[in-house]
Design a protein around this motif. Structure first.
Motif, PDB file in Angstrom:
ATOM      1  N   ASN A   1       0.101   8.729  -6.110  1.00 24.19           N
ATOM      2  CA  ASN A   1       0.147   8.172  -7.466  1.00 24.19           C
ATOM      3  C   ASN A   1       0.511   6.687  -7.412  1.00 24.19           C
ATOM      4  OD1 ASN A   1       2.767   8.592  -6.688  1.00 24.19           O
ATOM      5  ND2 ASN A   1       3.478   9.295  -8.674  1.00 24.19           N
ATOM      6  N   ALA A   2      -0.348   5.921  -6.814  1.00 23.64           N
ATOM      7  CA  ALA A   2      -0.126   4.481  -6.652  1.00 23.64           C
ATOM      8  C   ALA A   2      -0.225   3.729  -7.975  1.00 23.64           C
ATOM      9  CB  ALA A   2      -1.133   3.909  -5.660  1.00 23.64           C
ATOM     10  N   ILE A   3      -0.511   4.425  -9.061  1.00 18.23           N
ATOM     11  CA  ILE A   3      -0.657   3.769 -10.367  1.00 18.23           C
ATOM     12  C   ILE A   3       0.608   3.013 -10.748  1.00 18.23           C
ATOM     13  CG2 ILE A   3       0.056   5.764 -11.763  1.00 18.23           C
ATOM     14  CD1 ILE A   3      -2.850   3.454 -12.646  1.00 18.23           C
ATOM     15  N   ASP A   4       1.786   3.498 -10.324  1.00 18.89           N
ATOM     16  CA  ASP A   4       3.034   2.801 -10.627  1.00 18.89           C
ATOM     17  C   ASP A   4       3.079   1.423  -9.983  1.00 18.89           C
ATOM     18  OD1 ASP A   4       3.932   4.961 -12.054  1.00 18.89           O
ATOM     19  OD2 ASP A   4       5.242   5.711 -10.474  1.00 18.89           O
ATOM     20  N   PHE A   5       2.402   1.276  -8.871  1.00 14.87           N
ATOM     21  CA  PHE A   5       2.456   0.023  -8.135  1.00 14.87           C
ATOM     22  C   PHE A   5       1.291  -0.909  -8.465  1.00 14.87           C
ATOM     23  CE2 PHE A   5       5.118   2.902  -5.823  1.00 14.87           C
ATOM     24  CZ  PHE A   5       6.200   2.115  -5.499  1.00 14.87           C
ATOM     25  N   LYS A   6       0.382  -0.473  -9.308  1.00 14.87           N
ATOM     26  CA  LYS A   6      -0.755  -1.313  -9.690  1.00 14.87           C
ATOM     27  C   LYS A   6      -0.280  -2.356 -10.698  1.00 14.87           C
ATOM     28  CE  LYS A   6      -5.615  -0.871 -10.356  1.00 14.87           C
ATOM     29  NZ  LYS A   6      -6.714   0.045 -10.503  1.00 14.87           N
TER      30      LYS A   6
ATOM     31  N   GLY B   1       4.870  -2.824  -8.786  1.00 17.03           N
ATOM     32  CA  GLY B   1       4.035  -3.895  -9.307  1.00 17.03           C
ATOM     33  C   GLY B   1       3.766  -3.806 -10.798  1.00 17.03           C
ATOM     34  N   ARG B   2       3.869  -2.615 -11.346  1.00 18.44           N
ATOM     35  CA  ARG B   2       3.638  -2.429 -12.781  1.00 18.44           C
ATOM     36  C   ARG B   2       4.717  -3.112 -13.619  1.00 18.44           C
ATOM     37  NH1 ARG B   2       3.508   3.509 -15.352  1.00 18.44           N
ATOM     38  NH2 ARG B   2       5.710   3.350 -14.861  1.00 18.44           N
TER      39      ARG B   2
ATOM     40  N   ASN C   1       0.859  -1.171   0.000  1.00 16.05           N
ATOM     41  CA  ASN C   1       0.000   0.000   0.000  1.00 16.05           C
ATOM     42  C   ASN C   1       0.905   1.234   0.000  1.00 16.05           C
ATOM     43  OD1 ASN C   1      -2.114   1.749   0.171  1.00 16.05           O
ATOM     44  ND2 ASN C   1      -2.652   1.253   2.279  1.00 16.05           N
ATOM     45  N   PRO C   2       1.163   1.803  -1.176  1.00 14.64           N
ATOM     46  CA  PRO C   2       2.094   2.924  -1.255  1.00 14.64           C
ATOM     47  C   PRO C   2       1.560   4.167  -0.555  1.00 14.64           C
ATOM     48  CG  PRO C   2       1.055   2.568  -3.371  1.00 14.64           C
ATOM     49  CD  PRO C   2       0.606   1.461  -2.470  1.00 14.64           C
TER      50      PRO C   2
ATOM     51  N   SER D   1       1.287  -3.586  -5.633  1.00  9.81           N
ATOM     52  CA  SER D   1       2.262  -4.548  -5.137  1.00  9.81           C
ATOM     53  C   SER D   1       3.683  -4.092  -5.426  1.00  9.81           C
ATOM     54  CB  SER D   1       2.033  -5.910  -5.799  1.00  9.81           C
ATOM     55  OG  SER D   1       2.259  -5.827  -7.194  1.00  9.81           O
ATOM     56  N   ILE D   2       4.610  -4.815  -4.810  1.00  2.54           N
ATOM     57  CA  ILE D   2       6.032  -4.721  -5.118  1.00  2.54           C
ATOM     58  C   ILE D   2       6.401  -6.057  -5.755  1.00  2.54           C
ATOM     59  CG2 ILE D   2       8.350  -4.674  -4.120  1.00  2.54           C
ATOM     60  CD1 ILE D   2       7.274  -2.808  -1.980  1.00  2.54           C
TER      61      ILE D   2
END
Length: 187
Positions: A71-76, A105-106, A66-67, A83-84
């Motif tokens: 802009n959590a879109i990078d981790f989706k 996660g991306r 959970n960033p 995620s990581i």
């Protein structure tokens, strides 16, 4: 526990740094294996389903994250949650050879592998790292353009290719039980 989020994040960061600086050099020395060790690893891989010349396995998994940033879109990730990404190399005795941790996660396995120091070292001196005609068994998401990765066939219909995929999958999944428990897929 009465501590703030930023303090907890700093503790976690310091813990991870200590692991990478103190524990990783001892248990993942980042050196080419001795020939006797390499022979034992390859023999163990071959005994599972008869796939010869395999010296390592590689797989990636997404760890829920959970960033703090908006802009959590990078981790989706492609599965739709944040995620990581962790991509790891292991031998046939469940020992980590290398782990690349912390990608958003991306990113996909191939994004990580394109930057991975171990794969670059193997490309420069394949025989020292993997043995003569040595290979790395990987899932369908990890590839290096058919250089050292042994991947499954995509949507096979021929019985021989289906059997190969079964042997490939059971070799990879029997080796990395942690991944099968962590990720959302079943082997």
């Amino acid at each position: 526990a009465g501590i703030g989020t930023s303090t907890l994040r700093q503790y976690l960061f310091n813990f991870c740094a200590a692991i990478f600086n103190g524990v990783k050099p001892k248990y993942m020395p980042c050196t080419q294996p001795k020939s006797s060790h390499l022979h034992a690893v390859r023999s163990e891989f071959a005994s599972r389903r008869g796939i010869p010349n395999v010296a390592m396995a590689c797989d990636g998994t997404h760890i829920p994250f959970n960033p703090a940033r908006k802009n959590a879109i990078d981790f989706k990730n492609y599965k739709g949650w944040t995620s990581i990404l962790v991509v790891a190399f292991v031998d046939s005795f469940y020992r980590f050879v290398d782990a690349d941790v912390g990608w958003s996660g991306r990113a996909g396995d191939n994004t990580v592998l394109a930057q991975n120091w171990l794969l670059k070292a193997i490309s420069k001196d394949r025989e020292s790292w993997l043995g003569k005609d040595g290979l790395i068994i990987g899932d369908g998401g990890a590839s290096d353009g058919d250089n050292v990765f042994l991947n499954p066939f995509h949507a096979p219909t021929e019985p021989s290719k289906c059997w190969y995929n079964f042997c490939h999958s059971s070799t990879l999944c029997s080796l990395i039980p942690f991944w099968t428990k962590t990720c959302n897929r079943q082997c």
